[in-house]
Motif scaffolding. Structure first.
Motif, mmCIF file in Angstrom:
data_model
loop_
_atom_site.group_PDB
_atom_site.id
_atom_site.type_symbol
_atom_site.label_atom_id
_atom_site.label_comp_id
_atom_site.label_asym_id
_atom_site.label_seq_id
_atom_site.Cartn_x
_atom_site.Cartn_y
_atom_site.Cartn_z
ATOM 1 N N MET A 62 0.847 -1.190 0.000
ATOM 2 C CA MET A 62 0.000 0.000 0.000
ATOM 3 C C MET A 62 0.884 1.242 0.000
ATOM 4 O O MET A 62 1.915 1.287 0.670
ATOM 5 C CB MET A 62 -0.913 0.001 1.231
ATOM 6 C CG MET A 62 -1.896 1.163 1.267
ATOM 7 S SD MET A 62 -3.001 1.125 2.717
ATOM 8 C CE MET A 62 -3.919 -0.380 2.367
ATOM 9 N N HIS A 63 0.492 2.259 -0.741
ATOM 10 C CA HIS A 63 1.262 3.483 -0.830
ATOM 11 C C HIS A 63 1.371 4.148 0.541
ATOM 12 O O HIS A 63 0.458 4.096 1.356
ATOM 13 C CB HIS A 63 0.591 4.443 -1.819
ATOM 14 C CG HIS A 63 1.469 5.571 -2.254
ATOM 15 N ND1 HIS A 63 1.697 6.682 -1.466
ATOM 16 C CD2 HIS A 63 2.185 5.754 -3.395
ATOM 17 C CE1 HIS A 63 2.515 7.515 -2.109
ATOM 18 N NE2 HIS A 63 2.820 6.968 -3.280
ATOM 19 N N THR A 64 2.502 4.799 0.766
ATOM 20 C CA THR A 64 2.735 5.436 2.065
ATOM 21 C C THR A 64 1.701 6.523 2.390
ATOM 22 O O THR A 64 1.474 6.831 3.556
ATOM 23 C CB THR A 64 4.143 6.047 2.116
ATOM 24 O OG1 THR A 64 4.305 6.951 1.005
ATOM 25 C CG2 THR A 64 5.211 4.962 2.038
ATOM 26 N N TYR A 114 -1.300 6.276 2.301
ATOM 27 C CA TYR A 114 -2.453 5.647 2.937
ATOM 28 C C TYR A 114 -2.109 4.972 4.266
ATOM 29 O O TYR A 114 -2.980 4.336 4.882
ATOM 30 C CB TYR A 114 -3.057 4.591 2.011
ATOM 31 C CG TYR A 114 -3.417 5.089 0.632
ATOM 32 C CD1 TYR A 114 -4.165 6.251 0.441
ATOM 33 C CD2 TYR A 114 -3.005 4.386 -0.505
ATOM 34 C CE1 TYR A 114 -4.497 6.691 -0.826
ATOM 35 C CE2 TYR A 114 -3.345 4.819 -1.782
ATOM 36 C CZ TYR A 114 -4.091 5.980 -1.936
ATOM 37 O OH TYR A 114 -4.415 6.413 -3.194
ATOM 38 N N GLU A 115 -0.876 5.105 4.719
ATOM 39 C CA GLU A 115 -0.421 4.341 5.879
ATOM 40 C C GLU A 115 -1.241 4.600 7.133
ATOM 41 O O GLU A 115 -1.451 3.694 7.952
ATOM 42 C CB GLU A 115 1.058 4.647 6.161
ATOM 43 C CG GLU A 115 2.011 3.957 5.191
ATOM 44 C CD GLU A 115 3.459 4.256 5.508
ATOM 45 O OE1 GLU A 115 3.716 5.203 6.284
ATOM 46 O OE2 GLU A 115 4.337 3.551 4.977
ATOM 47 N N GLU A 116 -1.706 5.834 7.316
ATOM 48 C CA GLU A 116 -2.419 6.172 8.544
ATOM 49 C C GLU A 116 -3.923 5.894 8.441
ATOM 50 O O GLU A 116 -4.652 6.076 9.424
ATOM 51 C CB GLU A 116 -2.195 7.647 8.888
ATOM 52 C CG GLU A 116 -0.734 7.986 9.185
ATOM 53 C CD GLU A 116 -0.557 9.443 9.541
ATOM 54 O OE1 GLU A 116 -1.571 10.138 9.768
ATOM 55 O OE2 GLU A 116 0.603 9.895 9.598
ATOM 56 N N ARG A 145 -7.389 3.692 8.097
ATOM 57 C CA ARG A 145 -7.922 2.409 8.547
ATOM 58 C C ARG A 145 -8.759 1.830 7.409
ATOM 59 O O ARG A 145 -9.830 2.360 7.088
ATOM 60 C CB ARG A 145 -8.777 2.602 9.811
ATOM 61 C CG ARG A 145 -7.966 3.029 11.024
ATOM 62 C CD ARG A 145 -8.846 3.278 12.237
ATOM 63 N NE ARG A 145 -9.715 4.438 12.058
ATOM 64 C CZ ARG A 145 -9.304 5.699 12.219
ATOM 65 N NH1 ARG A 145 -8.036 5.941 12.552
ATOM 66 N NH2 ARG A 145 -10.141 6.698 12.051
ATOM 67 N N SER A 148 2.272 13.165 -3.180
ATOM 68 C CA SER A 148 2.931 11.890 -2.885
ATOM 69 C C SER A 148 2.400 10.771 -3.768
ATOM 70 O O SER A 148 3.094 9.791 -4.026
ATOM 71 C CB SER A 148 2.760 11.528 -1.409
ATOM 72 O OG SER A 148 1.426 11.134 -1.130
ATOM 73 N N ASP A 164 -6.820 2.714 -6.013
ATOM 74 C CA ASP A 164 -5.794 2.049 -5.200
ATOM 75 C C ASP A 164 -6.388 1.201 -4.072
ATOM 76 O O ASP A 164 -5.915 0.088 -3.814
ATOM 77 C CB ASP A 164 -4.858 3.092 -4.584
ATOM 78 C CG ASP A 164 -4.085 3.879 -5.623
ATOM 79 O OD1 ASP A 164 -3.976 3.413 -6.778
ATOM 80 O OD2 ASP A 164 -3.597 4.982 -5.289
#
Length: 210
Positions: free
Chosen positions: A1-3, A5-7, A9, A82, A109
């Motif tokens: 997953m792209h960074t 979207y890291e935070e 849920r 980003s 995505d």
């Protein structure tokens, strides 16, 4: 997953677009946005049936059009960059507008939407764009009918009256309403400017040919 979207849920997909979008938005405290997206999806399906567009595609695009609301305004431009999304000067000034592009990226995505016609409709649901497709216009108009602010939108009566003529007339009615108030707007997005010019020419050409 792209960074980018890291935070976030993200609990995965069930195959039910409405439930997936609602669950995703509610998990980020965006209950009102979830309700709005459901209304837009339902309105888009109804409009698509009315004007001969694909109702399933319209409904999916309607459900997904505002999923980027999970990014607060102050983070949207950074998230867009980003993800490789071009940030126009108008979007830099007024980050709310870039949410349509972010929603397209997230639909592809995270929700695995790869139909370009659905992605296009999501991407221009706020401003429309030149050479807009029937599906683009359906989702655009559905979003405007499904007002997400308090009260009755000032353009609604005119839009619905023009919708009796065509979806293109309805889309133009909203854009022209904004255009008449352009001095009051913080920015005029180039896609909206181009859509206003093109739809005006298209509708005038139809009148001339009658």
């Amino acid at each position: 997953m792209h960074t980018a979207y890291e935070e976030l849920r993200f609990i995965g997909l069930t195959g039910n677009w409405r439930e997936d979008v609602v669950s995703f938005l509610q998990s980020h405290g965006m209950g009102e946005t979830a309700e709005h997206c459901v209304r837009v999806g339902q309105e888009a399906r109804a409009l698509a049936i009315q004007v001969g567009a694909d109702p399933e595609k319209a409904e999916i695009a309607g459900y997904l059009h505002d999923v980027s609301a999970v990014f607060p305004n102050e983070r949207r431009n950074a998230a867009a960059r980003s993800l490789g999304i071009e940030v126009l000067p108008e979007e830099e000034t007024f980050p709310m507008i870039i949410h349509q592009k972010l929603s397209r990226a997230m639909a592809e995505d995270l929700f695995q939407i790869h139909d370009t016609s659905i992605l296009s409709a999501i991407e221009c649901h706020t401003t429309l764009k030149k050479q807009s497709s029937l599906l683009d216009q359906v989702v655009f108009v559905a979003d405007k009918i499904s007002w997400d602010q308090q009260g009755i939108p000032p353009y609604l009566q005119k839009l619905k009256m023009e919708l009796e003529r065509s979806i293109t007339h309805a889309a133009y009615a909203y854009i022209d309403d904004l255009w008449q108030k352009k001095e009051q707007l913080r920015v005029i997005h180039p896609w909206l400017r181009e859509a206003h010019e093109e739809l005006s020419e298209r509708l005038n050409t139809q009148i001339d040919s009658q």
